[in-house]
Write a protein that holds these residues in place. Structure first.
Motif, PDB file in Angstrom:
ATOM      1  N   PRO A 151       0.829  -1.198   0.000  1.00  0.00           N
ATOM      2  CA  PRO A 151       0.000   0.000   0.000  1.00  0.00           C
ATOM      3  C   PRO A 151       0.869   1.255   0.000  1.00  0.00           C
ATOM      4  N   ILE A 152       0.326   2.350  -0.513  1.00  0.00           N
ATOM      5  CA  ILE A 152       1.089   3.592  -0.611  1.00  0.00           C
ATOM      6  C   ILE A 152       1.513   4.069   0.771  1.00  0.00           C
ATOM      7  N   SER A 153       0.572   4.164   1.679  1.00  0.00           N
ATOM      8  CA  SER A 153       0.881   4.614   3.028  1.00  0.00           C
ATOM      9  C   SER A 153      -0.249   4.211   3.953  1.00  0.00           C
ATOM     10  N   LYS A 154       0.110   3.899   5.183  1.00  0.00           N
ATOM     11  CA  LYS A 154      -0.908   3.576   6.167  1.00  0.00           C
ATOM     12  C   LYS A 154      -1.277   4.798   6.991  1.00  0.00           C
ATOM     13  N   ALA A 155      -0.498   5.866   6.859  1.00  0.00           N
ATOM     14  CA  ALA A 155      -0.747   7.089   7.611  1.00  0.00           C
ATOM     15  C   ALA A 155      -1.845   7.911   6.940  1.00  0.00           C
ATOM     16  N   ALA A 156      -2.593   8.599   7.749  1.00  0.00           N
ATOM     17  CA  ALA A 156      -3.637   9.482   7.232  1.00  0.00           C
ATOM     18  C   ALA A 156      -3.003  10.799   6.795  1.00  0.00           C
ATOM     19  N   PRO A 157      -3.606  11.473   5.827  1.00  0.00           N
ATOM     20  CA  PRO A 157      -3.053  12.768   5.418  1.00  0.00           C
ATOM     21  C   PRO A 157      -3.158  13.775   6.562  1.00  0.00           C
ATOM     22  N   PRO A 158      -2.280  14.771   6.579  1.00  0.00           N
ATOM     23  CA  PRO A 158      -2.302  15.737   7.678  1.00  0.00           C
ATOM     24  C   PRO A 158      -3.574  16.578   7.680  1.00  0.00           C
ATOM     25  N   ARG A 159      -4.062  16.853   8.865  1.00  0.00           N
ATOM     26  CA  ARG A 159      -5.234  17.714   9.043  1.00  0.00           C
ATOM     27  C   ARG A 159      -4.882  18.777  10.064  1.00  0.00           C
ATOM     28  N   LEU A 160      -5.198  20.020   9.766  1.00  0.00           N
ATOM     29  CA  LEU A 160      -4.962  21.109  10.692  1.00  0.00           C
ATOM     30  C   LEU A 160      -6.255  21.452  11.416  1.00  0.00           C
ATOM     31  N   ALA A 161      -6.120  21.889  12.649  1.00  0.00           N
ATOM     32  CA  ALA A 161      -7.291  22.279  13.435  1.00  0.00           C
ATOM     33  C   ALA A 161      -7.747  23.668  12.998  1.00  0.00           C
ATOM     34  N   VAL A 162      -9.036  23.812  12.801  1.00  0.00           N
ATOM     35  CA  VAL A 162      -9.614  25.104  12.439  1.00  0.00           C
ATOM     36  C   VAL A 162      -9.774  25.928  13.717  1.00  0.00           C
ATOM     37  N   PRO A 163      -9.300  27.174  13.718  1.00  0.00           N
ATOM     38  CA  PRO A 163      -9.461  28.012  14.908  1.00  0.00           C
ATOM     39  C   PRO A 163     -10.939  28.198  15.255  1.00  0.00           C
ATOM     40  N   ALA A 164     -11.236  28.216  16.550  1.00  0.00           N
ATOM     41  CA  ALA A 164     -12.621  28.335  17.002  1.00  0.00           C
ATOM     42  C   ALA A 164     -13.248  29.647  16.534  1.00  0.00           C
ATOM     43  N   GLU A 165     -12.448  30.701  16.446  1.00  0.00           N
ATOM     44  CA  GLU A 165     -12.980  31.998  16.003  1.00  0.00           C
ATOM     45  C   GLU A 165     -13.512  31.927  14.575  1.00  0.00           C
ATOM     46  N   ALA A 166     -12.907  31.069  13.761  1.00  0.00           N
ATOM     47  CA  ALA A 166     -13.321  30.959  12.365  1.00  0.00           C
ATOM     48  C   ALA A 166     -14.619  30.177  12.215  1.00  0.00           C
ATOM     49  N   GLU A 167     -14.989  29.393  13.228  1.00  0.00           N
ATOM     50  CA  GLU A 167     -16.213  28.587  13.135  1.00  0.00           C
ATOM     51  C   GLU A 167     -17.445  29.324  13.656  1.00  0.00           C
ATOM     52  N   ARG A 168     -17.231  30.394  14.389  1.00  0.00           N
ATOM     53  CA  ARG A 168     -18.379  31.136  14.924  1.00  0.00           C
ATOM     54  C   ARG A 168     -19.015  31.978  13.831  1.00  0.00           C
TER      55      ARG A 168
END
Length: 98
Positions: A26-43
């Motif tokens: 398989p190409i990779s068993k690791a998941a692609p990187p994900r960054l956390a969205v700042p809470a201010e941006a979700e309001r």
């Protein structure tokens, strides 16, 4: 019952391709990187509302309040956009194997 030459060729190619795919790791068993969205941006962005019978003072206060709310909303949008672009760059680097 005679076999047609194309049937035998197709069967041989199919078995060869299946074997080649099954043998590759398989190409990779690791998941692609994900960054956390700042809470201010979700309001959701706020919006100053005038009372039923606004006075000139109410209009001026709402005008100033809306200006501040627009600045906050735009900075939250910019923060979200920068996070999304950084995440996409990280995923592209991850896919390229860097």
């Amino acid at each position: 019952m005679p076999t047609r030459p194309l049937t035998l060729t197709a069967l041989t190619v199919s078995v060869g391709l299946t074997t080649a795919c099954a043998a590759s790791p398989p190409i990779s068993k690791a998941a692609p990187p994900r960054l956390a969205v700042p809470a201010e941006a979700e309001r959701p962005c706020g919006l100053a509302v005038l009372p039923d019978q606004p006075t000139l003072g109410d209009l001026e206060a709402a005008y100033a309040r809306r200006g501040g709310q627009i600045v906050l909303c735009d900075s939250a949008r910019r923060m979200l956009l920068e996070t999304l672009q950084a995440e996409r760059r990280a995923i592209d680097d991850w896919l390229a194997g860097r």
